[in-house]
Write an enzyme that holds these catalytic residues in place. Structure first.
Site, PDB file in Angstrom:
ATOM      1  N   ASP A  51       3.378  12.378  46.953  1.00  0.00           N
ATOM      2  CA  ASP A  51       3.041  11.106  47.590  1.00  0.00           C
ATOM      3  C   ASP A  51       2.878  10.007  46.538  1.00  0.00           C
ATOM      4  O   ASP A  51       2.485  10.286  45.399  1.00  0.00           O
ATOM      5  CB  ASP A  51       1.730  11.228  48.369  1.00  0.00           C
ATOM      6  CG  ASP A  51       1.844  12.169  49.554  1.00  0.00           C
ATOM      7  OD1 ASP A  51       2.925  12.198  50.163  1.00  0.00           O
ATOM      8  OD2 ASP A  51       0.860  12.860  49.857  1.00  0.00           O
TER       9      ASP A  51
ATOM     10  N   TYR B  26      -3.171  22.009  42.591  1.00  0.00           N
ATOM     11  CA  TYR B  26      -3.563  20.598  42.620  1.00  0.00           C
ATOM     12  C   TYR B  26      -5.038  20.453  42.254  1.00  0.00           C
ATOM     13  O   TYR B  26      -5.847  21.351  42.507  1.00  0.00           O
ATOM     14  CB  TYR B  26      -3.382  20.000  44.016  1.00  0.00           C
ATOM     15  CG  TYR B  26      -1.977  19.999  44.553  1.00  0.00           C
ATOM     16  CD1 TYR B  26      -1.152  18.885  44.391  1.00  0.00           C
ATOM     17  CD2 TYR B  26      -1.472  21.100  45.249  1.00  0.00           C
ATOM     18  CE1 TYR B  26       0.136  18.873  44.905  1.00  0.00           C
ATOM     19  CE2 TYR B  26      -0.184  21.091  45.759  1.00  0.00           C
ATOM     20  CZ  TYR B  26       0.613  19.980  45.581  1.00  0.00           C
ATOM     21  OH  TYR B  26       1.888  19.977  46.092  1.00  0.00           O
TER      22      TYR B  26
ATOM     23  N   ARG C 181      -3.683  16.711  51.687  1.00  0.00           N
ATOM     24  CA  ARG C 181      -4.334  15.668  52.491  1.00  0.00           C
ATOM     25  C   ARG C 181      -4.854  16.250  53.810  1.00  0.00           C
ATOM     26  O   ARG C 181      -5.955  15.945  54.255  1.00  0.00           O
ATOM     27  CB  ARG C 181      -3.338  14.547  52.806  1.00  0.00           C
ATOM     28  CG  ARG C 181      -2.987  13.663  51.627  1.00  0.00           C
ATOM     29  CD  ARG C 181      -2.003  12.595  52.062  1.00  0.00           C
ATOM     30  NE  ARG C 181      -0.665  13.118  52.312  1.00  0.00           N
ATOM     31  CZ  ARG C 181       0.168  12.662  53.237  1.00  0.00           C
ATOM     32  NH1 ARG C 181      -0.204  11.691  54.042  1.00  0.00           N
ATOM     33  NH2 ARG C 181       1.377  13.167  53.370  1.00  0.00           N
TER      34      ARG C 181
END
Length: 306
Positions: A38, A66, A171
């Site tokens: 993103d 991540y 997310r």
């Protein structure tokens, strides 16, 4: 010119922006990437150049790691801080409750992809449709969270490191954790640390380096994949590049492989092709003893230039 480039994508750039920068600097049309990041995210983006773009599909299934920071009690339409705020709620959960909620997602669970994402629906990316007011709800899909660690909690901000399977949206994971706590949550920082064996510590800033420096950082195609390796003799190279099957007498050395598996075929240090095995490697000794020069490998992706 072919190879894999490990890029540390900066915040604000799209994955497409990075690809275009590499195209421009290396004067190469064939450039692609393995897995979108993103615009608000940073970190490792694997970019393929030249013939190496044909290897990218085999890097998609790698696990990804991540580091994420989320804000509890905030809900946006994109599930990240770049979106429009939909709602703000108080969060009265204790640290123990927050930890319990986060750790409850380790394992396989069903996740709904965010409406704003790079996934395509009938040829158009979801975020492009969403910006036109066309919100497409994709069906839930199973994803796997392999581990969550280094959790840090500071008021409404929570950060942690997470290892995920293909197709996982961090997310959405943040939002799911927020829903479980009853307050919602939004990702405010996201950085990809690794993709399989590749690490962001080895990545480069494509905007800062010269074309010559980028060229030096290309990882050769021979060092990208982890399929078993088979080496063939010089005489077999041309017919292999023409797509002909690789027979027993063409093979000079090999690593163990199973039947119906993908193998990498080399001549010295050059990657010649990817092939599908028609025999398991343990059977080759028997074939040699009986002097049976049978077909062993069937090429399906040859590399005439690399």
């Amino acid at each position: 010119m072919s190879g894999i480039l490990l890029v540390d994508k900066p915040k604000g750039s799209t994955s497409h922006d990075v690809v275009e920068e590499v195209r421009r600097k290396l004067n190469q049309k064939r450039v692609g990437h393995a897995g979108t990041l993103d615009p608000f995210a940073t970190g490792l983006l694997i970019v393929g150049v030249g013939s190496a773009t044909r290897l990218l599909e085999y890097l998609m299934n790698h696990r990804k790691v991540y580091r994420v920071r989320m804000r509890l009690g905030l809900i946006t339409d994109t599930f990240d801080i770049t979106g429009k705020i939909q709602e703000e709620r108080p969060c009265n959960a204790t640290k123990e409750q927050i930890l319990e909620a986060i750790n409850s997602f380790v394992g396989t669970y069903v996740q709904v992809p965010p409406a704003y994402s790079a996934k395509k629906y009938r040829g158009e990316r979801l975020y492009e449709l969403a910006r036109q007011g066309k919100i497409i709800r994709l069906p839930p899909r199973e994803v796997t969270i392999y581990r969550i660690e280094n959790v840090e909690i500071e008021d409404l901000f929570v950060s942690f490191i997470v290892e995920t399977s293909l197709g996982t949206y961090v997310r959405s994971l943040c939002m799911d954790i927020g829903y479980k706590l009853g307050c919602g949550a939004t990702a405010v920082e996201l950085r990809r640390l690794s993709v399989g064996p590749f690490r962001v510590e080895d990545a480069v800033d494509v905007y800062a380096l010269t074309p010559e420096e980028l060229t030096k950082r290309l990882i050769p195609m021979s060092r990208v994949l982890d399929f078993p390796k088979v080496w063939i003799n010089d005489e077999a190279v041309k017919k292999t590049l023409d797509g002909m099957k690789i027979r027993l007498n063409d093979i000079v050395h090999y690593e163990p492989f199973e039947k119906d598996s993908i193998v990498q075929v080399f001549n010295n240090d050059r990657l010649i092709c990817l092939a599908r095995s028609e025999r398991r490697s343990t059977f080759l000794k028997t074939l040699r003893e009986h002097e049976r020069n049978e077909a062993i490998l069937k090429p399906f992706k040859v590399f005439k230039e690399n």
